[in-house]
Motif scaffolding. Structure first.
Motif: not given
Length: 285
Positions: A146-156, A171-175, A205-206, A208-216
């Protein structure tokens, strides 16, 4: 003199390749499986003295898989695995536990009749344990890219003197998703769980990939009331912006370098709060 004892052990036939064609007037149905069988029981004599009285040959196990495919068909990989596991325990008095694991490679018809194409790297999985404790089934999918071209951030994130990673606001989010899920009762149709994984990845809207994992995982539990637990392994397939400044060009989030390794690996379990969790059967080897 030192003494030794035999620890946990099992044996079986691994990676039995099976392709079954159901000939149908409206177009053939193709099922492509990789089946592995492992058996446990009163097998010490084979290890200690070479006495094979209790050993059902692995070649017989292979033949059973092929015969069952013809005699009973393959309605789903979960039911096929359960039928095999129950058979080996019921018909062999020295075998007390059986584990049957199946990978299913998806094919899609291209003409509605006899021509098919293989669908990428995604593989459906099912593992059935059968023994004195009953039958337990775990369904899943591996290699779901799976890949998203946007709606992904990683900061803080935490930083120290070795940190060089810049913060990302877009950023791109892909897994490549490896997921398994347990049901409280008999195995259910796996497609709603798979669809929930894909849908949650797409509309979350991610930060962190951790947040996406929990949402999935949460989406699977919401959509599939029989599922009590979801396990996810999500490698972060990094995509890095290429520096085009040396060529006098800007790069407004358009040109990336896709790195295959090293990669971040995010793993976790999402469980239904308060629901009974089946006791996992763990074979130590």
């Amino acid at each position: 003199m030192p003494t030794f004892e035999l620890g946990p052990n099992q044996y079986g036939k691994a990676e039995i390749r099976l392709v079954r064609v159901e000939r149908q007037a409206g177009g053939d149905r193709l099922t492509d499986l990789n089946v592995s069988v492992a058996l446990r029981g009163d097998l010490a004599a084979s290890h200690l003295t070479g006495d094979n009285t209790a050993v059902l040959p692995t070649d017989t196990q292979k033949n059973t898989v092929y015969a069952f495919a013809r005699e009973f068909g393959i309605a789903s990989i979960e039911t096929f695995a359960a039928r095999l596991a129950e058979h080996f325990v019921a018909t062999q008095p020295t075998i007390h536990e059986a584990r049957v694991s199946i990978q299913q490679h998806p094919w899609q018809s291209v003409d509605g009749r006899h021509a098919f194409r293989r669908d990428g790297s995604e593989v459906r999985t099912a593992t059935v344990h059968h023994g004195p404790y009953g039958t337990q089934t775990v369904s899943g999918v591996t290699g779901l890219v799976l890949l998203k071209t946007t709606e992904s951030e990683f900061h803080g994130f935490a930083k120290d003197k070795y940190t060089t990673l810049p913060e990302a606001r877009d950023r791109i989010l892909a897994t490549s998703v490896d997921a398994t899920w347990r049901t409280a009762g008999p195995p259910a149709d796996p497609e709603p769980a798979r669809a929930a994984l894909v849908e949650a990845f797409a509309d979350t809207y991610s930060y962190a990939l951790q947040q996406t994992l929990f949402a999935m995982g949460s989406r699977v539990l919401e959509r599939c009331p029989d599922v009590v637990e979801v396990r996810l392994s999500l490698p972060n397939r990094h995509h890095f912006l290429v520096d085009l400044a040396p060529f006098g060009l800007d790069n407004p989030n358009e040109v990336y370098y896709a790195a295959d390794r090293p990669y971040g690996l995010i793993e976790g379990v999402v469980r239904r709060d308060g629901a009974p969790i089946p006791q996992e059967v763990v074979w130590s080897i």
